[in-house]
Enzyme design. Structure first.
Site, PDB file in Angstrom:
ATOM      1  N   ASP A  35      25.632   0.635 -16.556  1.00 45.39           N
ATOM      2  CA  ASP A  35      26.530  -0.068 -15.870  1.00 45.39           C
ATOM      3  C   ASP A  35      27.046  -0.557 -16.881  1.00 45.39           C
ATOM      4  OD1 ASP A  35      27.489  -1.215 -13.595  1.00 45.39           O
ATOM      5  OD2 ASP A  35      27.076  -2.217 -14.130  1.00 45.39           O
ATOM      6  N   HIS A 193      27.092  -7.671  -9.737  1.00 45.02           N
ATOM      7  CA  HIS A 193      28.437  -6.890 -10.718  1.00 45.02           C
ATOM      8  C   HIS A 193      27.531  -8.110 -12.493  1.00 45.02           C
ATOM      9  CE1 HIS A 193      30.357  -6.337  -8.030  1.00 45.02           C
ATOM     10  NE2 HIS A 193      30.556  -6.893  -6.894  1.00 45.02           N
TER      11      HIS A 193
END
Length: 224
Positions: A35, A193
């Protein structure tokens, strides 16, 4: 360059004898969950701000699980664009005294070293990126590799496993938080996030889907 070229390359590198179960499961590819958090959507111009990678391992019964996570906060490359909206979305503060960011080269060199170690341990020849909307993560990874002119990238340059697609198939959900909820995986929206958190949750989701498919009889330990 075609997928067949890489398939032939992997087959040509295989030695005699039985293969490691992980190599047999994914035809010589090792899933590695990645990610990235970025300064925008354009991998050529926008900064890579965080990157995390979680290697996947397999137990003696053939079930996969998240193994080791590598995580770095990254200094924007020279001339990189950082959109204020991206920082607001991710909550990243570039001037935070505890951010302790490293260069792209330092981050990728360390991650690639760990991935190559995992490849060797699992008898695999190449890593395949797993990501939630994986084309985004692979695009930024490839852009950083190109900027740095890195010659030993262990990842397949264009193939990937997308957990948004897999979760849509398995659970009818494509948003990471909702897919985790459907899979009975704890998900804290306040931690979302962060590249580390999202990578680890994506790894749990991927392993859960792969293992569920195995439990349903969709894959057996065979080598064709």
């Amino acid at each position: 360059m075609s997928e067949d070229h890489f398939d032939d390359e992997l087959d040509g590198q295989g030695g005699g004898g039985s293969r490691h179960p992980m190599a047999a499961r994914f035809r010589g590819y090792l899933p590695v969950v990645v990610d990235v958090e970025t300064g925008g959507f354009n991998s050529a111009t926008d900064a890579l701000l965080e990157i995390a990678a979680t290697t996947i391992a397999m137990d003696e019964k053939g079930f996969v699980y998240p193994d080791h996570t590598y995580f770095f906060r990254v200094e924007p490359f020279e001339g990189a664009n950082v959109e204020p909206a991206a920082l607001e979305f991710t909550g990243i503060k570039l001037d935070h005294p505890l951010r302790m960011a490293v260069s792209e080269e330092t981050a990728l060199t360390d991650i690639f070293r760990g991935v190559r170690k995992a490849l060797k341990a699992n008898g695999c020849k190449r890593a395949i990126l797993v990501g939630h909307n994986s084309s985004f993560d692979l695009g930024f990874l490839n852009a950083a590799v190109a900027r740095l002119d890195m010659k030993r990238n262990p990842f397949h340059p264009f193939s990937s496993f997308d957990t948004a697609t897999l979760a849509g198939l398995a659970y009818g959900q494509t948003v990471l938080a909702k897919a985790c909820q459907a899979a009975d995986i704890d998900f804290d929206g306040r931690e979302a996030h962060s590249a580390r958190y999202d990578t680890e949750k994506t790894a749990e989701l991927f392993c859960g889907i792969v293992n569920r498919w195995k439990q349903m009889g969709g894959w057996e330990d065979f080598d064709d």
